[in-house]
Design a protein around this motif. Sequence first.
Motif, PDB file in Angstrom:
ATOM      1  N   ARG A  89     -41.535  51.092 -82.154  1.00 39.19           N
ATOM      2  CA  ARG A  89     -40.872  50.282 -83.183  1.00 39.19           C
ATOM      3  C   ARG A  89     -39.490  50.771 -83.284  1.00 39.19           C
ATOM      4  O   ARG A  89     -38.506  49.794 -83.513  1.00 39.19           O
ATOM      5  N   LYS A 103     -37.427  49.572 -80.358  1.00 41.48           N
ATOM      6  CA  LYS A 103     -36.858  48.134 -80.422  1.00 41.48           C
ATOM      7  C   LYS A 103     -35.966  47.946 -81.462  1.00 41.48           C
ATOM      8  O   LYS A 103     -34.950  47.046 -81.019  1.00 41.48           O
ATOM      9  N   GLN A 122     -32.005  46.403 -80.902  1.00 39.98           N
ATOM     10  CA  GLN A 122     -31.438  45.298 -81.594  1.00 39.98           C
ATOM     11  C   GLN A 122     -30.107  45.495 -82.453  1.00 39.98           C
ATOM     12  O   GLN A 122     -29.155  44.651 -82.149  1.00 39.98           O
ATOM     13  N   SER A 127     -42.435  42.001 -71.319  1.00 41.06           N
ATOM     14  CA  SER A 127     -42.475  41.297 -72.685  1.00 41.06           C
ATOM     15  C   SER A 127     -41.684  41.823 -73.615  1.00 41.06           C
ATOM     16  O   SER A 127     -41.262  41.212 -74.604  1.00 41.06           O
ATOM     17  N   VAL A 128     -41.533  43.143 -73.880  1.00 37.48           N
ATOM     18  CA  VAL A 128     -40.570  43.711 -74.661  1.00 37.48           C
ATOM     19  C   VAL A 128     -39.053  43.236 -74.585  1.00 37.48           C
ATOM     20  O   VAL A 128     -38.239  42.761 -75.472  1.00 37.48           O
ATOM     21  N   GLU A 163     -38.197  40.649 -72.852  1.00 34.41           N
ATOM     22  CA  GLU A 163     -38.064  39.190 -73.072  1.00 34.41           C
ATOM     23  C   GLU A 163     -37.767  38.958 -74.601  1.00 34.41           C
ATOM     24  O   GLU A 163     -37.029  38.339 -74.954  1.00 34.41           O
ATOM     25  N   GLY A 164     -38.544  39.723 -75.414  1.00 33.23           N
ATOM     26  CA  GLY A 164     -38.603  39.456 -76.854  1.00 33.23           C
ATOM     27  C   GLY A 164     -37.274  40.225 -77.318  1.00 33.23           C
ATOM     28  O   GLY A 164     -36.525  39.439 -78.196  1.00 33.23           O
ATOM     29  N   LEU A 165     -36.566  41.045 -76.761  1.00 41.44           N
ATOM     30  CA  LEU A 165     -35.116  41.568 -77.145  1.00 41.44           C
ATOM     31  C   LEU A 165     -33.878  40.668 -76.801  1.00 41.44           C
ATOM     32  O   LEU A 165     -32.962  40.728 -77.529  1.00 41.44           O
ATOM     33  N   GLY A 166     -34.257  39.953 -75.752  1.00 42.63           N
ATOM     34  CA  GLY A 166     -33.262  38.812 -75.325  1.00 42.63           C
ATOM     35  C   GLY A 166     -32.175  39.712 -74.241  1.00 42.63           C
ATOM     36  O   GLY A 166     -32.179  40.699 -73.650  1.00 42.63           O
TER      37      GLY A 166
END
Length: 198
Positions: free
Chosen positions: A16, A19, A23, A45-46, A48-51
């Motif tokens: 957490r 990540k 951000q 996946s991490v 991809e989620g963060l961009g």
Amino acid sequence: MQPANIQTVGIIGAGRIGKAMAQTARRAGRQVVIANSRGPQSLASVVEGLGDGVSAGTVKEAAAADIVVLAVMWPDVPQAVEGLEWHGRIVIDPTNDFEPSDLDGHTSSEVVAEFVAPARVVKAANTLVAAVLGSDPHEAGGQRVIFLSGDDGDAKFEVVALFEDAGFFVVDLGGLGEGGRMQQVGAPLAGHNLIRLP
């Protein structure tokens, strides 16, 4: 004093706090390399989620960034930093020791500084929960407050720049001893989500 051209942030730990710091670094316009003990392939996946602007790397690659965030649980710190090259690095320490009685009078970040010597350690990002840390710090017409402490002025200057570029209002508490003590679990500043209004 002009800021150095620090553009990369390496994050060791993809939980957490890791990540949330990714951000924050992206909000500040930095490139991010995030790593964990299981290897880059486990972070698809991490990432991809963060961009955009975030890539997965090895722990060694993350530790080679301009600023390195040690986003692991306190008991895992020694193993996470073992065998890495710390010369010339700035390390942000957001870890929390929930049993500070084992520190023999030191702050947790003073202990971390020994593990990552000769890196320059800045205590930051440990007083906010991850969901708040990773969210937009512009709130209620003001800026979220973040505290930091450290013994190296140049290192603090760069970390202040990172958080200010992300939108935070930064309060420098002094050295790792006195400042870090105010940030520890159970201390007056721990856990407060403060907003500085204009």
